[in-house]
Scaffold this motif. Structure first.
Motif, short mmCIF file in Angstrom:
data_model
loop_
_atom_site.label_atom_id
_atom_site.label_comp_id
_atom_site.label_asym_id
_atom_site.label_seq_id
_atom_site.Cartn_x
_atom_site.Cartn_y
_atom_site.Cartn_z
N PHE A 12 0.83 -1.20 0.00
CA PHE A 12 0.00 0.00 0.00
C PHE A 12 0.87 1.26 0.00
CE2 PHE A 12 -3.71 -2.41 2.11
CZ PHE A 12 -4.38 -2.51 0.90
N ASP A 13 1.92 1.24 0.80
CA ASP A 13 2.79 2.42 0.93
C ASP A 13 3.49 2.75 -0.39
OD1 ASP A 13 4.24 4.45 2.54
OD2 ASP A 13 5.98 3.20 2.08
N GLN A 14 4.00 1.73 -1.08
CA GLN A 14 4.74 1.97 -2.31
C GLN A 14 3.84 2.51 -3.43
OE1 GLN A 14 8.03 1.98 -2.78
NE2 GLN A 14 8.22 1.51 -0.59
N PHE A 15 2.63 2.00 -3.52
CA PHE A 15 1.72 2.51 -4.55
C PHE A 15 1.18 3.89 -4.16
CE2 PHE A 15 1.87 -1.82 -6.04
CZ PHE A 15 1.71 -1.69 -7.42
N SER A 16 0.97 4.10 -2.86
CA SER A 16 0.49 5.40 -2.39
C SER A 16 1.50 6.51 -2.68
CB SER A 16 0.21 5.33 -0.88
OG SER A 16 -0.19 6.58 -0.39
N LYS A 17 2.78 6.20 -2.53
CA LYS A 17 3.84 7.18 -2.81
C LYS A 17 3.77 7.67 -4.25
CE LYS A 17 7.34 5.70 0.56
NZ LYS A 17 8.66 5.03 0.73
N ARG A 18 3.29 6.82 -5.12
CA ARG A 18 3.20 7.16 -6.55
C ARG A 18 1.78 7.58 -6.94
NH1 ARG A 18 6.79 3.45 -5.20
NH2 ARG A 18 8.80 3.32 -6.29
N LYS A 19 0.95 7.78 -5.90
CA LYS A 19 -0.44 8.22 -6.09
C LYS A 19 -1.21 7.29 -7.04
CE LYS A 19 0.75 13.05 -5.19
NZ LYS A 19 0.46 12.88 -3.75
N MET A 20 -1.00 5.99 -6.86
CA MET A 20 -1.71 4.99 -7.65
C MET A 20 -2.65 4.19 -6.76
SD MET A 20 1.22 3.33 -10.08
CE MET A 20 2.23 4.32 -11.18
N PRO A 21 -3.87 3.95 -7.22
CA PRO A 21 -4.79 3.13 -6.42
C PRO A 21 -4.35 1.67 -6.39
CG PRO A 21 -5.73 3.56 -8.58
CD PRO A 21 -4.47 4.37 -8.49
N VAL A 22 -4.55 1.03 -5.27
CA VAL A 22 -4.27 -0.41 -5.14
C VAL A 22 -5.26 -0.98 -4.14
CG1 VAL A 22 -2.50 0.01 -3.37
CG2 VAL A 22 -2.53 -2.17 -4.62
N TYR A 23 -5.78 -2.16 -4.45
CA TYR A 23 -6.77 -2.80 -3.58
C TYR A 23 -6.38 -4.26 -3.35
CZ TYR A 23 -9.73 1.07 -5.23
OH TYR A 23 -10.23 2.30 -5.56
N ILE A 24 -6.77 -4.77 -2.19
CA ILE A 24 -6.81 -6.22 -2.01
C ILE A 24 -8.17 -6.66 -2.52
CG2 ILE A 24 -6.81 -8.11 -0.34
CD1 ILE A 24 -5.10 -6.38 1.48
N ILE A 25 -8.19 -7.76 -3.26
CA ILE A 25 -9.45 -8.22 -3.85
C ILE A 25 -9.56 -9.74 -3.73
CG2 ILE A 25 -8.45 -8.47 -6.18
CD1 ILE A 25 -11.19 -7.45 -7.26
N GLY A 26 -10.78 -10.22 -3.74
CA GLY A 26 -10.98 -11.66 -3.86
C GLY A 26 -11.00 -12.42 -2.56
N GLY A 27 -10.35 -13.59 -2.60
CA GLY A 27 -10.44 -14.54 -1.49
C GLY A 27 -9.92 -14.02 -0.17
N ALA A 28 -8.90 -13.15 -0.20
CA ALA A 28 -8.36 -12.64 1.05
C ALA A 28 -9.39 -11.78 1.79
CB ALA A 28 -7.09 -11.83 0.78
N VAL A 29 -10.11 -10.94 1.05
CA VAL A 29 -11.15 -10.11 1.66
C VAL A 29 -12.26 -11.00 2.21
CG1 VAL A 29 -12.79 -8.23 1.31
CG2 VAL A 29 -10.62 -8.23 0.06
N ARG A 30 -12.66 -11.96 1.39
CA ARG A 30 -13.70 -12.91 1.83
C ARG A 30 -13.29 -13.63 3.11
NH1 ARG A 30 -12.91 -17.28 -1.89
NH2 ARG A 30 -11.53 -18.05 -0.25
N ASP A 31 -12.06 -14.14 3.14
CA ASP A 31 -11.62 -14.92 4.30
C ASP A 31 -11.42 -14.05 5.54
OD1 ASP A 31 -11.76 -17.23 2.85
OD2 ASP A 31 -9.62 -17.32 2.39
N LEU A 32 -11.00 -12.81 5.37
CA LEU A 32 -10.89 -11.91 6.51
C LEU A 32 -12.27 -11.65 7.12
CD1 LEU A 32 -8.26 -9.32 5.22
CD2 LEU A 32 -7.98 -10.86 7.18
N LEU A 33 -13.27 -11.47 6.26
CA LEU A 33 -14.63 -11.26 6.75
C LEU A 33 -15.17 -12.50 7.46
CD1 LEU A 33 -16.16 -9.34 3.71
CD2 LEU A 33 -15.77 -8.42 6.00
#
Length: 287
Positions: A12-33
């Motif tokens: 997140f930090d590396q993409f944020s420094k370059r002002k680029m959006p980045v998301y976690i998607i898919g199974g990881a979000v599902r499993d965290l929930l």
């Protein structure tokens, strides 16, 4: 802080420094929930130059990721987690069952190309969750539902993946799941699919392999793949009786091997392109 989240914050930090959006998607979000362990994290990033993306990911992990140029994806493996990166894209299938061509896309097109609603939720760097396709509701209702009605026509292996998710998560299949499967079967989309892709899903199925076998039997899918002998009544009865005790593909192969003819064992092994280890089990060897 766990090593998993330490690496997530770095990304997140590396993409944020370059002002680029980045998301976690898919199974990881599902499993965290669902408060399940997370061992695979998928990141969704913009469609940018591949070398630029490679450098950003290297900055986060301290080593260069593996790159798949055809699909513009990246992979980093750590002992505690597998990290994958894909760019927002659109997919085009020339034929059912074939791997797609990919083109630049946006968030909407990327979500619509995915398999099941429970795998479409996004998480940003502030751990806000975004749900545009009803994944949260389906998690609450414990349902595996396709994102689109053509999902199985585009990629028939999603049938096996959906059955696997249902088994592992203890979810139910959506009411139209087998309807869409039968529709795909009537269009004979399984005829062109490579056997090793089917077997790869069987290896991941664990105890759910019996359910996969039975559903494919009901839809006549084994016959489409040139494995009609798997639908013979005597074999179906044997597998229904013994399948409850299976823990994975090795048990399936062991039962199959002692229940079918030698010529059928050879056809199965060739069609599925299974390893020497699995051929040995199919022929009655130990595992």
């Amino acid at each position: 802080m766990s090593k998993l989240f330490e690496h997530i914050f770095r990304v997140f930090d590396q993409f944020s420094k370059r002002k680029m959006p980045v998301y976690i998607i898919g199974g990881a979000v599902r499993d965290l929930l669902l408060q399940r362990p997370v061992s695979d994290v998928d990141f969704l990033i913009p469609w940018i130059d591949m070398e630029e993306a490679r450098e950003i990911i290297c900055s986060a992990f301290g080593s260069y990721p593996r790159l798949n140029r055809k699909f513009r994806t990246f992979n980093v493996i750590r002992p505690f987690c597998n990290f994958d990166f894909s760019m927002m894209r659109e997919e085009f299938y020339k034929k059912p069952g074939e791997l797609p061509e990919v083109r630049s896309g946006d968030l909407r097109t990327d979500l619509l190309r995915r398999d099941f609603t429970v795998n479409t939720m996004l998480m940003d760097s502030h751990f806000n969750i975004y749900d545009f396709i009803g994944g949260m509701e389906d998690i609450e209702r414990k349902i595996i539902r396709t994102v689109t009605t053509v999902s199985f026509l585009e990629d028939p292996t999603r049938v096996l993946r959906g059955l696997r998710f249902a088994e592992h998560l203890n979810f139910n299949l959506a009411d139209d799941f087998e309807i869409l499967l039968r529709d795909a079967g009537e269009k004979r989309v399984f005829e062109g699919i490579e056997g090793h892709r089917i077997f790869a899903e069987l290896k991941l199925a664990g105890k759910g392999i019996k359910r996969i076998y039975e559903v494919l039997c009901r839809a006549g899918i084994w016959s489409q793949m040139g494995l009609g002998f798997l639908e013979e009544k005597n074999l179906v009865k044997i597998i229904c009786d013994e399948g409850e005790k299976w823990n994975g593909v090795e048990d399936f192969l062991k039962t199959l091997g002692k229940s079918i003819k030698e010529q059928h064992r050879e056809i199965f092994a060739k069609k599925m392109k299974i390893s020497k280890k699995h051929i040995k089990i199919l022929e009655g060897g130990k595992y």
